[in-house]
Design a protein around this motif. Structure first.
Motif, PDB file in Angstrom:
ATOM      1  N   GLY A 298      25.698  -1.661  33.297  1.00 40.04           N
ATOM      2  CA  GLY A 298      26.774  -1.878  34.251  1.00 40.04           C
ATOM      3  C   GLY A 298      26.562  -1.140  35.554  1.00 40.04           C
ATOM      4  O   GLY A 298      25.494  -0.601  35.846  1.00 40.04           O
ATOM      5  N   LYS A 299      27.624  -1.091  36.365  1.00 41.65           N
ATOM      6  CA  LYS A 299      27.529  -0.438  37.668  1.00 41.65           C
ATOM      7  C   LYS A 299      27.407   1.078  37.534  1.00 41.65           C
ATOM      8  O   LYS A 299      26.776   1.734  38.349  1.00 41.65           O
ATOM      9  CB  LYS A 299      28.758  -0.783  38.513  1.00 41.65           C
ATOM     10  N   ASP A 300      28.038   1.640  36.513  1.00 39.70           N
ATOM     11  CA  ASP A 300      27.991   3.087  36.300  1.00 39.70           C
ATOM     12  C   ASP A 300      26.893   3.421  35.299  1.00 39.70           C
ATOM     13  O   ASP A 300      26.825   2.834  34.213  1.00 39.70           O
ATOM     14  CB  ASP A 300      29.339   3.602  35.761  1.00 39.70           C
ATOM     15  N   VAL A 301      26.068   4.380  35.669  1.00 41.47           N
ATOM     16  CA  VAL A 301      24.993   4.802  34.770  1.00 41.47           C
ATOM     17  C   VAL A 301      25.264   6.244  34.341  1.00 41.47           C
ATOM     18  O   VAL A 301      25.932   6.489  33.335  1.00 41.47           O
ATOM     19  CB  VAL A 301      23.611   4.681  35.453  1.00 41.47           C
ATOM     20  N   LEU A 302      24.747   7.223  35.071  1.00 42.34           N
ATOM     21  CA  LEU A 302      24.984   8.632  34.783  1.00 42.34           C
ATOM     22  C   LEU A 302      25.351   9.342  36.082  1.00 42.34           C
ATOM     23  O   LEU A 302      24.585   9.287  37.050  1.00 42.34           O
ATOM     24  CB  LEU A 302      23.745   9.276  34.161  1.00 42.34           C
ATOM     25  N   ASP A 303      26.481   9.990  36.098  1.00 44.56           N
ATOM     26  CA  ASP A 303      26.943  10.717  37.282  1.00 44.56           C
ATOM     27  C   ASP A 303      27.173  12.178  36.923  1.00 44.56           C
ATOM     28  O   ASP A 303      27.936  12.494  36.003  1.00 44.56           O
ATOM     29  CB  ASP A 303      28.258  10.134  37.813  1.00 44.56           C
ATOM     30  N   LEU A 304      26.487  13.088  37.639  1.00 46.04           N
ATOM     31  CA  LEU A 304      26.744  14.518  37.507  1.00 46.04           C
ATOM     32  C   LEU A 304      27.717  14.903  38.610  1.00 46.04           C
ATOM     33  O   LEU A 304      27.425  14.721  39.796  1.00 46.04           O
ATOM     34  CB  LEU A 304      25.451  15.333  37.645  1.00 46.04           C
ATOM     35  N   GLU A 305      28.873  15.427  38.232  1.00 43.04           N
ATOM     36  CA  GLU A 305      29.911  15.757  39.199  1.00 43.04           C
ATOM     37  C   GLU A 305      30.204  17.253  39.140  1.00 43.04           C
ATOM     38  O   GLU A 305      30.752  17.752  38.164  1.00 43.04           O
ATOM     39  CB  GLU A 305      31.178  14.942  38.920  1.00 43.04           C
ATOM     40  N   ASN A 306      29.793  17.961  40.206  1.00 44.23           N
ATOM     41  CA  ASN A 306      30.011  19.417  40.322  1.00 44.23           C
ATOM     42  C   ASN A 306      29.557  20.165  39.069  1.00 44.23           C
ATOM     43  O   ASN A 306      30.247  21.045  38.553  1.00 44.23           O
ATOM     44  CB  ASN A 306      31.488  19.722  40.600  1.00 44.23           C
ATOM     45  N   VAL A 307      28.377  19.800  38.601  1.00 45.91           N
ATOM     46  CA  VAL A 307      27.871  20.354  37.336  1.00 45.91           C
ATOM     47  C   VAL A 307      27.234  21.727  37.555  1.00 45.91           C
ATOM     48  O   VAL A 307      26.416  21.919  38.464  1.00 45.91           O
ATOM     49  CB  VAL A 307      26.850  19.394  36.704  1.00 45.91           C
ATOM     50  N   LYS A 323      23.878  24.615  39.766  1.00 44.85           N
ATOM     51  CA  LYS A 323      25.091  25.198  40.336  1.00 44.85           C
ATOM     52  C   LYS A 323      25.781  24.180  41.236  1.00 44.85           C
ATOM     53  O   LYS A 323      25.256  23.806  42.282  1.00 44.85           O
ATOM     54  CB  LYS A 323      24.751  26.458  41.134  1.00 44.85           C
ATOM     55  N   ASP A 324      26.938  23.705  40.792  1.00 40.73           N
ATOM     56  CA  ASP A 324      27.770  22.754  41.566  1.00 40.73           C
ATOM     57  C   ASP A 324      26.946  21.553  42.042  1.00 40.73           C
ATOM     58  O   ASP A 324      27.002  21.164  43.213  1.00 40.73           O
ATOM     59  CB  ASP A 324      28.400  23.462  42.777  1.00 40.73           C
ATOM     60  N   VAL A 325      26.187  20.960  41.133  1.00 37.46           N
ATOM     61  CA  VAL A 325      25.323  19.826  41.482  1.00 37.46           C
ATOM     62  C   VAL A 325      26.071  18.517  41.288  1.00 37.46           C
ATOM     63  O   VAL A 325      26.667  18.275  40.232  1.00 37.46           O
ATOM     64  CB  VAL A 325      24.044  19.829  40.622  1.00 37.46           C
ATOM     65  N   THR A 326      26.041  17.684  42.317  1.00 39.82           N
ATOM     66  CA  THR A 326      26.577  16.323  42.224  1.00 39.82           C
ATOM     67  C   THR A 326      25.425  15.354  42.478  1.00 39.82           C
ATOM     68  O   THR A 326      24.768  15.411  43.521  1.00 39.82           O
ATOM     69  CB  THR A 326      27.699  16.094  43.250  1.00 39.82           C
ATOM     70  N   TRP A 327      25.184  14.498  41.516  1.00 37.87           N
ATOM     71  CA  TRP A 327      24.037  13.574  41.598  1.00 37.87           C
ATOM     72  C   TRP A 327      24.380  12.326  40.807  1.00 37.87           C
ATOM     73  O   TRP A 327      24.803  12.403  39.657  1.00 37.87           O
ATOM     74  CB  TRP A 327      22.792  14.258  41.019  1.00 37.87           C
ATOM     75  N   ARG A 328      24.204  11.184  41.420  1.00 36.94           N
ATOM     76  CA  ARG A 328      24.566   9.925  40.788  1.00 36.94           C
ATOM     77  C   ARG A 328      23.323   9.047  40.631  1.00 36.94           C
ATOM     78  O   ARG A 328      22.614   8.796  41.606  1.00 36.94           O
ATOM     79  CB  ARG A 328      25.628   9.182  41.600  1.00 36.94           C
ATOM     80  N   LEU A 329      23.100   8.593  39.393  1.00 36.62           N
ATOM     81  CA  LEU A 329      21.988   7.683  39.114  1.00 36.62           C
ATOM     82  C   LEU A 329      22.492   6.250  39.153  1.00 36.62           C
ATOM     83  O   LEU A 329      23.484   5.913  38.481  1.00 36.62           O
ATOM     84  CB  LEU A 329      21.379   7.975  37.742  1.00 36.62           C
ATOM     85  N   ALA A 330      21.810   5.407  39.919  1.00 38.78           N
ATOM     86  CA  ALA A 330      22.229   4.017  40.084  1.00 38.78           C
ATOM     87  C   ALA A 330      21.513   3.120  39.082  1.00 38.78           C
ATOM     88  O   ALA A 330      20.467   3.487  38.534  1.00 38.78           O
ATOM     89  CB  ALA A 330      21.929   3.554  41.511  1.00 38.78           C
ATOM     90  N   PRO A 331      22.041   1.925  38.823  1.00 40.46           N
ATOM     91  CA  PRO A 331      21.333   0.964  37.962  1.00 40.46           C
ATOM     92  C   PRO A 331      19.955   0.634  38.528  1.00 40.46           C
ATOM     93  O   PRO A 331      19.804   0.423  39.733  1.00 40.46           O
ATOM     94  CB  PRO A 331      22.256  -0.265  37.995  1.00 40.46           C
ATOM     95  N   ALA A 332      18.958   0.616  37.654  1.00 37.62           N
ATOM     96  CA  ALA A 332      17.570   0.288  38.009  1.00 37.62           C
ATOM     97  C   ALA A 332      16.953   1.283  38.992  1.00 37.62           C
ATOM     98  O   ALA A 332      15.911   1.000  39.578  1.00 37.62           O
ATOM     99  CB  ALA A 332      17.466  -1.123  38.570  1.00 37.62           C
ATOM    100  N   GLU A 333      17.568   2.453  39.162  1.00 38.01           N
ATOM    101  CA  GLU A 333      16.965   3.480  40.018  1.00 38.01           C
ATOM    102  C   GLU A 333      15.750   4.068  39.315  1.00 38.01           C
ATOM    103  O   GLU A 333      15.730   4.249  38.096  1.00 38.01           O
ATOM    104  CB  GLU A 333      17.983   4.591  40.314  1.00 38.01           C
ATOM    105  N   ARG A 334      14.728   4.391  40.089  1.00 36.43           N
ATOM    106  CA  ARG A 334      13.486   4.957  39.543  1.00 36.43           C
ATOM    107  C   ARG A 334      13.201   6.244  40.307  1.00 36.43           C
ATOM    108  O   ARG A 334      12.801   6.211  41.475  1.00 36.43           O
ATOM    109  CB  ARG A 334      12.336   3.966  39.702  1.00 36.43           C
ATOM    110  N   VAL A 335      13.396   7.390  39.644  1.00 36.44           N
ATOM    111  CA  VAL A 335      13.316   8.674  40.333  1.00 36.44           C
ATOM    112  C   VAL A 335      12.377   9.615  39.585  1.00 36.44           C
ATOM    113  O   VAL A 335      12.357   9.657  38.351  1.00 36.44           O
ATOM    114  CB  VAL A 335      14.727   9.310  40.474  1.00 36.44           C
ATOM    115  N   GLY A 336      11.570  10.356  40.337  1.00 39.07           N
ATOM    116  CA  GLY A 336      10.693  11.372  39.769  1.00 39.07           C
ATOM    117  C   GLY A 336      11.231  12.760  40.067  1.00 39.07           C
ATOM    118  O   GLY A 336      11.829  12.989  41.127  1.00 39.07           O
ATOM    119  N   ILE A 337      11.028  13.688  39.136  1.00 31.70           N
ATOM    120  CA  ILE A 337      11.518  15.060  39.290  1.00 31.70           C
ATOM    121  C   ILE A 337      10.328  16.015  39.294  1.00 31.70           C
ATOM    122  O   ILE A 337       9.510  16.007  38.370  1.00 31.70           O
ATOM    123  CB  ILE A 337      12.486  15.448  38.159  1.00 31.70           C
ATOM    124  N   VAL A 338      10.235  16.827  40.337  1.00 30.61           N
ATOM    125  CA  VAL A 338       9.221  17.869  40.411  1.00 30.61           C
ATOM    126  C   VAL A 338       9.924  19.207  40.564  1.00 30.61           C
ATOM    127  O   VAL A 338      11.104  19.261  40.909  1.00 30.61           O
ATOM    128  CB  VAL A 338       8.242  17.642  41.589  1.00 30.61           C
TER     129      VAL A 338
END
Length: 635
Positions: A298-307, A323-338
């Motif tokens: 659906g439209k909502d995947v995973l949302d970190l709100e003030n985590v 610390k107070d991280v807000t990050w929203r993952l969108a449908p079909a988003e492709r992200v790398g973490i370093v």
């Protein structure tokens, strides 16, 4: 170019199997060689043959007189009771190793966060690997052999190692020796190698027919040039195969014109045709790529709100990962973490997975989200060791829809790169790369729509990596990848984010290159801050006239006035300038010596004496530099 090592008609056996045969290779001064091939093809065996730690079963390995060899093996065999310093510089006093700039660079690049007096048994696996790598880099050897040197290094560490090796091995004219590297890191290969050796595994066709032994194919250029050349060879092979197939058809048609006719044919024609048929090699094992159906996202995947996520260390200190991280993952988003080691990359994945809960804030999950996680190890398969590959796949799903076709577990396993024989092999007998492939296959058969990958390139060879990347290209859901493999990140993700250890998630519009620049700026800022702090302490010491202040100054070591510090800094700069000039003069004479040895004009004895004098001056200047910098550090 001075010749260092040669292999002539070398054969290596692995039990009854001919692992390598008729290997003919030469390595000259200035060579930078990358070694590729599937797991188990014989790459590590080739390094051992070159190093002399394994004798060939046939053929000859020659080494130039006086050639010293340093080798980093895949399995680190070090004394757990020895300290870091004893392991990296065995039997050497501090002034012996610290006077050499190359050694100091290795310490800064690999050991900066380690206590040099700590015992190896107290270190993590990744820290031990860095110590083993540092020990080999500090050996003064003409040939350096590295077996998977980027294992356990983060993106920053891989970048440092590539730059270090490029500076050390600048070409034959520099007289720097030869570098031979076995690695699956394609970005690293592309950066440092000017020649690629591909170890092509042998094949046992069965049926009493002779084995087709493994061989070495050589390609000039870096990894990118190797891929282009290999593609061209494959194209030419297809053309030759088409011609061969036509010839086979004619020969078979001629042989099959009835029994009476067959008996009257010349025997040599029948034997030639049979030889032609028997000589057809089996096709290369390829991983067929496919898009598997995934659950609707659906439209909502995973949302970190003030985590915020923090934990209490054993010593009682509070460590904050996010610390107070807000990050929203969108449908079909492709992200790398370093990110730096310990910054919380794996922890962030566990939060997204739902294994961990935040200390503060919340994680909002879409109603249709189905998460699958590929962990760093393959421990998920530990309870399935008695099962065969097909059975392990069938345990997840008996069949799967691929496009318009429905495939059974056995069909899927075969199409994903396991031969019929390997498909019925117990998991306990699989190689690391095969277990990794099976692990990913089981995840995809569960049909997730959010896929979290934690260091997915572990234990995979370059061909399997390319196949996995194509497989991920067809994944229709949201993809989050934690990896030190820069090539993979830039290949399968659309953008990257960084964890720098400050509890924040930084977006990187400039990709991995921007992350490396940020890390370099942070290091320079720390260095400047440290220098400013030292200067402030010095100024305070100068301003203190009380006896108590004098007592404190004398107890903490010698102090310098501002004028004395400036003079000392100038002297360090002068020594560095003279050292660089002398090193350049020595390098020029080294080239002259090489030219004379190869038939050029000049007095060899006189040039050698001048070269020895310059080397002595270099040693003296390095000692002067060390003493001066020590004074600055202690003041």
């Amino acid at each position: 170019m001075a010749h260092l090592i040669g292999l002539q008609d070398v054969r290596a056996l692995a039990g009854p199997r001919i692992l390598l045969d008729e290997v003919n290779l030469g390595f000259d001064d200035g060579a930078r060689v990358g070694v590729l091939g599937p797991n188990g093809a014989g790459k590590s065996t080739l390094l051992r043959l070159i190093a002399g730690t394994q004798a060939p079963d046939a053929g000859l390995v020659t080494r130039a007189e006086g050639t010293r060899i340093a080798m980093l093996q895949q399995a680190d065999q070090m004394d757990p009771q020895a300290t870091v310093l004893e392991t990296v510089h065995p039997g050497k006093e501090a002034f012996e190793w610290a006077s050499k700039r190359a050694n100091r660079e290795v310490h800064e690049g690999l050991l900066a966060d380690l206590d040099l007096n700590q015992r190896l048994g107290e270190l993590s696996g990744g820290q031990k690997r860095r110590v083993a790598l540092a020990a080999q880099l500090c050996i003064e050897a003409e040939v350096l052999l590295l077996d998977e040197p980027t294992n356990h290094l983060d993106v920053e560490g891989v970048n440092w190692l590539a730059q270090h090796l490029k500076n050390r091995y600048q070409g034959a004219s520099k007289g720097t020796g030869a570098l031979i590297v076995v690695t699956h890191d394609r970005w690293f290969l592309d950066e440092i190698c000017t020649r690629v050796l591909e170890v092509v595994p042998g094949v046992d066709p069965g049926g009493g027919r002779p084995q087709i032994p493994g061989r070495i194919e050589q390609y000039e250029g870096s990894y990118a040039a190797y891929i282009l050349a290999r593609a061209e060879r494959a194209r030419q092979a297809q053309v030759n195969a088409a011609k061969r197939e036509n010839l086979l058809r004619k020969e078979l048609a001629w042989l099959r014109r009835g029994a009476p006719a067959r008996t009257s044919k010349p025997r040599f024609r029948i034997e030639a045709a049979e030889t032609l048929i028997n000589d057809v090699p089996p096709p290369r094992d390829q991983v067929e790529l496919m898009r598997m159906a995934s659950a609707r996202l659906g439209k909502d995947v995973l949302d970190l709100e003030n985590v915020t996520l923090s934990y209490q260390a054993p010593d009682g200190t509070e460590n904050t990962i996010l610390k107070d991280v807000t990050w929203r993952l969108a449908p079909a988003e492709r992200v790398g973490i370093v990110g730096v080691n310990g910054a919380g990359k794996t922890t962030l994945l566990r939060l997204l997975e739902g294994v961990l809960e935040p200390t503060a804030g919340r994680i909002k999950r879409g109603k249709t989200v189905s998460v699958a996680v590929l962990s760093q190890s393959t421990h998920e398969l530990d309870d399935l060791l008695e099962l065969r590959v097909v059975e392990a796949v069938n345990q997840v799903a008996a069949s799967v829809q691929v496009g318009k076709k429905e495939l059974t577990a056995s069909q899927l396993v075969e199409r994903l790169g396991f031969t019929k024989e390997r498909a019925w092999t117990p998991i306990a007998e699989l190689s690391g790369g095969e277990r990794r492939r099976l692990q990913l296959m089981r995840l995809l058969m569960s049909e997730p729509n959010v896929l979290l990958l934690d260091e997915p390139t572990n234990d995979l060879d370059t061909d399997t990596l390319a196949a996995m990347e194509d497989l991920l290209d067809g994944f229709a859901g949201t993809l989050v990848v934690v990896s030190h493999d820069r090539y993979l990140l830039e290949r399968v993700t659309d953008h990257q984010v960084a964890l720098l250890g400050d509890g924040q998630v930084r977006f990187l519009p400039g990709g991995v290159e921007q992350y490396l620049e940020m890390r370099e700026e942070a290091k320079q800022a720390d260095s400047t801050s440290g220098a400013a702090s030292s200067a402030t302490k010095t100024a305070e010491a100068e301003a203190t006239d009380s006896p108590q202040g004098d007592q404190d100054a004398s107890s903490s070591g010698p102090t310098l006035t501002s004028q004395q510090r400036r003079e000392l800094v100038k002297e360090v700069a002068r020594v560095e300038k003279r050292l660089n000039q002398t090193q350049k003069q020595a390098a020029t004479l080294e080239e002259k010596l090489a030219d004379i040895a190869n038939g050029g004009t000049g007095d060899l004895a006189q040039t050698a004496r001048e070269h020895a004098q310059l080397l002595a001056q270099v040693e003296e200047l390095e000692m002067d530099w060390l003493e001066l910098t020590t004074q600055l550090d202690e003041a």
